[in-house]
Design a protein around this motif. Structure first.
Motif, PDB file in Angstrom:
ATOM      1  N   GLU A 196     -15.174   3.909   8.960  1.00 31.14           N
ATOM      2  CA  GLU A 196     -14.917   4.064   7.404  1.00 31.14           C
ATOM      3  C   GLU A 196     -13.480   4.871   6.708  1.00 31.14           C
ATOM      4  O   GLU A 196     -13.915   5.110   5.846  1.00 31.14           O
ATOM      5  CB  GLU A 196     -16.036   5.379   6.393  1.00 31.14           C
ATOM      6  CG  GLU A 196     -17.546   4.848   6.764  1.00 31.14           C
ATOM      7  CD  GLU A 196     -18.406   5.129   5.473  1.00 31.14           C
ATOM      8  OE1 GLU A 196     -18.299   6.458   5.381  1.00 31.14           O
ATOM      9  OE2 GLU A 196     -19.747   5.828   6.710  1.00 31.14           O
ATOM     10  N   SER A 197     -12.612   4.390   7.951  1.00 34.47           N
ATOM     11  CA  SER A 197     -11.285   4.416   7.637  1.00 34.47           C
ATOM     12  C   SER A 197      -9.901   3.066   7.496  1.00 34.47           C
ATOM     13  O   SER A 197      -9.551   3.098   6.575  1.00 34.47           O
ATOM     14  CB  SER A 197     -10.975   4.854   8.818  1.00 34.47           C
ATOM     15  OG  SER A 197     -10.456   4.265  10.103  1.00 34.47           O
ATOM     16  N   CYS A 198     -10.992   2.029   6.485  1.00 37.05           N
ATOM     17  CA  CYS A 198     -10.566   1.050   6.484  1.00 37.05           C
ATOM     18  C   CYS A 198     -11.096   0.096   5.266  1.00 37.05           C
ATOM     19  O   CYS A 198     -12.521  -0.148   5.098  1.00 37.05           O
ATOM     20  CB  CYS A 198     -11.632  -0.222   8.003  1.00 37.05           C
ATOM     21  SG  CYS A 198     -10.418  -2.273   7.833  1.00 37.05           S
ATOM     22  N   ASP A 199     -10.184  -0.208   4.159  1.00 34.52           N
ATOM     23  CA  ASP A 199     -10.442  -1.105   3.458  1.00 34.52           C
ATOM     24  C   ASP A 199     -10.047  -2.492   2.978  1.00 34.52           C
ATOM     25  O   ASP A 199     -10.620  -3.138   2.414  1.00 34.52           O
ATOM     26  CB  ASP A 199      -9.022  -0.638   1.976  1.00 34.52           C
ATOM     27  CG  ASP A 199      -9.150   0.975   1.306  1.00 34.52           C
ATOM     28  OD1 ASP A 199     -10.884   1.445   2.284  1.00 34.52           O
ATOM     29  OD2 ASP A 199      -8.583   1.859   1.398  1.00 34.52           O
ATOM     30  N   GLY A 200      -9.876  -2.823   4.769  1.00 34.62           N
ATOM     31  CA  GLY A 200      -9.590  -4.418   4.588  1.00 34.62           C
ATOM     32  C   GLY A 200      -8.923  -4.871   5.783  1.00 34.62           C
ATOM     33  O   GLY A 200      -9.053  -3.835   6.805  1.00 34.62           O
ATOM     34  N   SER A 233       0.685  -1.127   0.019  1.00 34.97           N
ATOM     35  CA  SER A 233       0.109  -0.193  -0.167  1.00 34.97           C
ATOM     36  C   SER A 233       0.336   1.089   0.328  1.00 34.97           C
ATOM     37  O   SER A 233       0.316   2.015   0.507  1.00 34.97           O
ATOM     38  CB  SER A 233      -0.952  -0.226   1.349  1.00 34.97           C
ATOM     39  OG  SER A 233      -0.059   0.083   2.597  1.00 34.97           O
TER      40      SER A 233
END
Length: 72
Positions: A59-63, A11
């Motif tokens: 809502e700050s997490c993509d996985g 990332s």
């Protein structure tokens, strides 16, 4: 620390990682390992995954990657 390092590397340059473990020694080891290459891009705490919503912004997490090994 190995999975965390791989996630941070994949990332790069701006990905952020929240990490947690109930084992204080594991937290310290991960912090030392990650600081060498990924300073400023992660936060690692001694905690349980059930407390995730208390410190990871909504809502700050993509996985999520969880190691749910059993404690025998």
């Amino acid at each position: 620390g190995g999975h965390a390092a791989a996630i941070l590397a994949a990332s790069s340059p701006s990905g952020w990682l929240y990490g947690f473990d109930r084992d204080g020694a594991a937290v310290e080891a991960a912090q030392r390992r990650l600081e060498l290459e990924f300073a400023g891009r992660f936060e690692v705490r001694r905690s349980n995954f059930s407390e995730l919503a208390q410190w990871v912004p909504a809502e700050s997490c993509d996985g999520v990657l969880m190691d749910l090994e059993s404690s025998r």
